[in-house]
Motif scaffolding. Structure first.
Motif, PDB file in Angstrom:
ATOM      1  N   LYS A 148      35.283  42.247  41.570  1.00 58.04           N
ATOM      2  CA  LYS A 148      34.567  41.910  40.364  1.00 58.04           C
ATOM      3  C   LYS A 148      34.321  43.155  39.646  1.00 58.04           C
ATOM      4  N   ALA A 149      34.169  44.425  40.194  1.00 63.85           N
ATOM      5  CA  ALA A 149      34.172  45.524  39.544  1.00 63.85           C
ATOM      6  C   ALA A 149      35.515  45.774  38.619  1.00 63.85           C
ATOM      7  N   GLY A 150      36.553  45.698  39.626  1.00 60.07           N
ATOM      8  CA  GLY A 150      38.053  45.885  38.991  1.00 60.07           C
ATOM      9  C   GLY A 150      38.275  44.914  37.785  1.00 60.07           C
ATOM     10  N   LYS A 151      37.617  43.636  37.794  1.00 58.04           N
ATOM     11  CA  LYS A 151      37.881  42.679  36.677  1.00 58.04           C
ATOM     12  C   LYS A 151      36.978  43.274  35.447  1.00 58.04           C
ATOM     13  N   GLN A 152      35.912  43.868  35.819  1.00 59.72           N
ATOM     14  CA  GLN A 152      35.108  44.314  34.645  1.00 59.72           C
ATOM     15  C   GLN A 152      35.441  45.611  33.953  1.00 59.72           C
ATOM     16  N   ASP A 155      38.423  44.331  31.954  1.00 60.08           N
ATOM     17  CA  ASP A 155      38.016  43.628  30.548  1.00 60.08           C
ATOM     18  C   ASP A 155      37.507  44.614  29.827  1.00 60.08           C
ATOM     19  N   ALA A 156      36.774  45.718  30.135  1.00 57.03           N
ATOM     20  CA  ALA A 156      36.238  46.651  29.184  1.00 57.03           C
ATOM     21  C   ALA A 156      37.534  47.409  28.561  1.00 57.03           C
ATOM     22  N   VAL A 157      38.526  47.800  29.550  1.00 54.66           N
ATOM     23  CA  VAL A 157      39.722  48.511  28.884  1.00 54.66           C
ATOM     24  C   VAL A 157      40.393  47.549  27.696  1.00 54.66           C
ATOM     25  N   GLU A 158      40.431  46.415  28.065  1.00 55.53           N
ATOM     26  CA  GLU A 158      40.949  45.482  27.012  1.00 55.53           C
ATOM     27  C   GLU A 158      40.373  45.400  25.619  1.00 55.53           C
ATOM     28  N   ALA A 159      38.638  45.246  25.988  1.00 58.08           N
ATOM     29  CA  ALA A 159      38.138  45.104  24.826  1.00 58.08           C
ATOM     30  C   ALA A 159      38.132  46.763  24.031  1.00 58.08           C
TER      31      ALA A 159
END
Length: 177
Positions: A148-152, A155-159
């Motif tokens: 979950k932390a890796g996905k967050q 997602d933050a890097v993509e944003a």
């Protein structure tokens, strides 16, 4: 006594899984290679077009504007390329993750079953077995938290990349104007 049939079946399944994952990985590499070849082909065509436009310019000002106009598209094209690469990696990784999670669940179940078998006649074995099951559950929870932390983070890097691309696009347009 060692059960060779179970060992053989497990080995065959592991080899089959390895080759399936290798095929999945090579498929991802093939997609990435095709994408990179297409990008290279497109860049060469655009460079030819830009060079021809510069050579056919009627004034120095017109000649200078041609590369600036081409530069305006770079941030958007870079972002599109990054999204395509990400999609390739995600699809390749997703298959591997599902297979790995299934294998981990299988190994954990076999481990718990083995411990239960070893402890079935031992005094106080219920507490030991409960402790083993608790440790397995805790490791699963830790893995889920890390995933979950890796996905967050992803997602933050993509944003942030989206924001950076938008800012770069605006900056390149203001330079060309």
């Amino acid at each position: 006594m060692i059960d060779t049939k179970q060992f053989t079946e497990s080995s065959i399944a592991n080899v089959d899984q390895f080759f399936a994952e290798a095929g999945n990985t090579f498929s991802g590499l093939e997609q990435l290679t095709a994408l990179n070849l297409q990008v290279t082909k497109t860049l060469l065509a655009e460079m030819t077009e830009t060079t021809q436009a510069m050579l056919s310019a009627r004034s120095p000002e017109e000649m200078i504007k041609v590369p600036f106009n081409a530069i305006q598209e770079v941030p958007m094209k870079s972002a599109a390329y990054a999204r395509q690469v990400k999609a390739i990696f995600e699809s390749t990784y997703a298959g591997q993750r599902v297979a790995a999670e299934a294998k981990i669940a299988e190994v954990q179940a076999q481990f718990v079953a083995s411990v239960a078998e070893m402890l079935k006649n031992a005094p106080g074995s219920e507490n030991t077995l409960a402790l083993v099951k608790s440790a397995v559950a805790a490791s699963n929870d830790a893995y889920a938290g890390a995933s979950k932390a890796g996905k967050q983070v992803a997602d933050a890097v993509e944003a942030k990349m989206g924001n950076l691309t938008a800012t770069a696009t605006k900056a390149s347009r203001s330079l060309a104007a």
